[in-house]
Design a protein around this motif. Structure first.
Motif, mmCIF file in Angstrom:
data_model
loop_
_atom_site.group_PDB
_atom_site.id
_atom_site.type_symbol
_atom_site.label_atom_id
_atom_site.label_comp_id
_atom_site.label_asym_id
_atom_site.label_seq_id
_atom_site.Cartn_x
_atom_site.Cartn_y
_atom_site.Cartn_z
ATOM 1 N N ILE A 54 0.833 -1.215 0.000
ATOM 2 C CA ILE A 54 0.000 0.000 0.000
ATOM 3 C C ILE A 54 0.861 1.256 0.000
ATOM 4 C CG2 ILE A 54 -1.614 1.359 1.423
ATOM 5 C CD1 ILE A 54 -2.833 -1.401 2.284
ATOM 6 N N LEU A 55 1.879 1.278 0.853
ATOM 7 C CA LEU A 55 2.746 2.467 0.944
ATOM 8 C C LEU A 55 3.433 2.759 -0.381
ATOM 9 C CD1 LEU A 55 4.489 1.894 4.416
ATOM 10 C CD2 LEU A 55 2.631 3.474 3.901
ATOM 11 N N GLY A 56 3.780 1.695 -1.119
ATOM 12 C CA GLY A 56 4.548 1.873 -2.353
ATOM 13 C C GLY A 56 3.724 2.207 -3.576
ATOM 14 N N GLN A 57 2.402 2.271 -3.436
ATOM 15 C CA GLN A 57 1.559 2.528 -4.607
ATOM 16 C C GLN A 57 1.783 3.942 -5.158
ATOM 17 O OE1 GLN A 57 -2.407 1.749 -3.168
ATOM 18 N NE2 GLN A 57 -2.082 -0.464 -3.039
ATOM 19 N N TYR A 113 10.761 7.252 -1.692
ATOM 20 C CA TYR A 113 9.748 7.862 -0.827
ATOM 21 C C TYR A 113 8.954 6.790 -0.074
ATOM 22 C CZ TYR A 113 6.301 11.155 0.928
ATOM 23 O OH TYR A 113 5.513 11.915 1.754
ATOM 24 N N ALA A 114 8.797 5.611 -0.694
ATOM 25 C CA ALA A 114 8.124 4.506 0.002
ATOM 26 C C ALA A 114 8.898 4.133 1.275
ATOM 27 C CB ALA A 114 8.001 3.293 -0.922
ATOM 28 N N TYR A 115 10.234 4.112 1.181
ATOM 29 C CA TYR A 115 11.054 3.822 2.361
ATOM 30 C C TYR A 115 10.892 4.912 3.418
ATOM 31 C CZ TYR A 115 13.626 -0.298 0.796
ATOM 32 O OH TYR A 115 13.972 -1.570 0.432
ATOM 33 N N ARG A 138 9.534 4.257 7.218
ATOM 34 C CA ARG A 138 10.274 4.678 8.414
ATOM 35 C C ARG A 138 9.380 5.509 9.333
ATOM 36 N NH1 ARG A 138 15.272 5.199 10.554
ATOM 37 N NH2 ARG A 138 16.307 4.222 8.775
ATOM 38 N N ARG A 139 8.618 6.448 8.772
ATOM 39 C CA ARG A 139 7.727 7.280 9.596
ATOM 40 C C ARG A 139 6.703 6.417 10.340
ATOM 41 N NH1 ARG A 139 6.471 11.764 4.908
ATOM 42 N NH2 ARG A 139 8.504 12.819 4.942
#
Length: 306
Positions: free
Chosen positions: A140-143, A149-151, A155-156
């Motif tokens: 989901i984060l990498g979409q 920026y996905a990394y 991290r956040r």
């Protein structure tokens, strides 16, 4: 004698297949300087691994190419044999040590797309994401954003809602559990600076896992990749790309194939020295030779780029 028992308790060995290179897997794991779930120093991996309510801190190193040494650090060696066994199983899954790569390597010898990456990265494994929630969240984060920026988003999320073990002045993080995220509101995630939709998807997936609507065990029990993919794409925020990513990196369906992946297209374009990216029809034609090894073919082609 007491010292010998303590050493034995703090160190475990994992034998690796012949078609395994610790160095190649380390190179892959170091592709992002912003990785937050493990640290690599002097060719050794330091990582926190959670089993139920217990968290261990391990150092993973290659004593020789055929053996991984697992050192438990910071007095976190599990007393319970079942927990120790699950830590080892986690590492085996992470490195995909139980897959026999010989058939794939034989196939690659004459394949115009796979010959180069397999020769270049021989011994590389499809480094996995053993926990289903982490795999779904990472998808989901990498979409629709770049890998860097996905990394940053990962991290956040991890540093806000994960847990950690502190050792020698460093923090070793665990990914948040579904329970950590399921109780949140969308507004709680705004400070992570991801889209509202991603916030909703993440919380929704966490709630499905907490309520046992989906689980790794239930998906694996389906055995049929088409059924598993259908189950995943019914989840809000999980499209075919994310579903196949999870199928290949977490559930280990070797026929998983994220055919719409931009990296896959760019890799084929690079190998064929094409001016334009290949069409899906062209990719299907090329991939006919990879039957039941589509996940490894994709992973090796990705590796040419990152």
């Amino acid at each position: 004698m007491e010292h010998s028992r303590e050493v034995f308790k703090n160190v475990m060995m994992i034998h690796t297949p012949k078609e395994f290179s610790f160095a190649e897997n380390l190179n892959y794991l170091q592709r992002s300087p912003n990785e937050c779930l493990f640290t690599i120093v002097d060719e050794k991996i330091y990582r926190a691994i959670r089993v139920g309510s217990e968290t261990t801190l391990v150092k993973i190193s290659a004593e020789e190419e055929s053996t991984l040494a697992i050192h438990f650090l910071n007095n976190t060696s599990p007393e319970n044999k079942d927990v120790r066994s699950k830590v080892i199983q986690y590492i085996r899954e992470w490195f995909d040590l139980d897959t026999d790569l010989l058939p794939f390597y034989k196939l690659a010898e004459t394949d115009p797309f796979l010959k180069r990456p397999v020769s270049q990265f021989y011994g590389l494994r499809n480094m996995g994401i053993p926990e289903l929630f982490e795999a779904l969240a990472w998808g989901i984060l990498g979409q629709q954003i770049n890998l860097g920026y996905a990394y940053t988003l990962k991290r956040r999320l991890v540093e806000k809602y994960g847990t950690y073990i502190e050792w020698n002045g460093s923090k070793y993080w665990n990914f948040p559990t579904p329970e950590d995220i399921a109780i949140l509101n969308v507004e709680d995630l705004f400070e992570l600076k991801m889209t509202v939709k991603k916030c909703e998807y993440l919380i929704g997936v966490a709630q499905l896992l907490v309520n046992d609507v989906i689980s790794k065990e239930k998906l694996l029990a389906l055995k049929n990749i088409n059924e598993a993919e259908k189950t995943l794409v019914k989840i809000r925020g999980i499209g075919p790309w994310t579903a196949n990513y999870v199928l290949m990196r977490c559930l280990r369906f070797q026929a998983a194939f994220p055919i719409d992946d931009v990296g896959l297209h760019n890799s084929i374009k690079l190998l064929l020295e094409m001016e334009q990216k290949p069409t899906k029809e062209e990719i299907r034609k090329y991939a006919a030779a990879w039957k039941n090894w589509e996940s490894y073919a994709t992973f090796y082609l990705w590796r040419l780029l990152y």
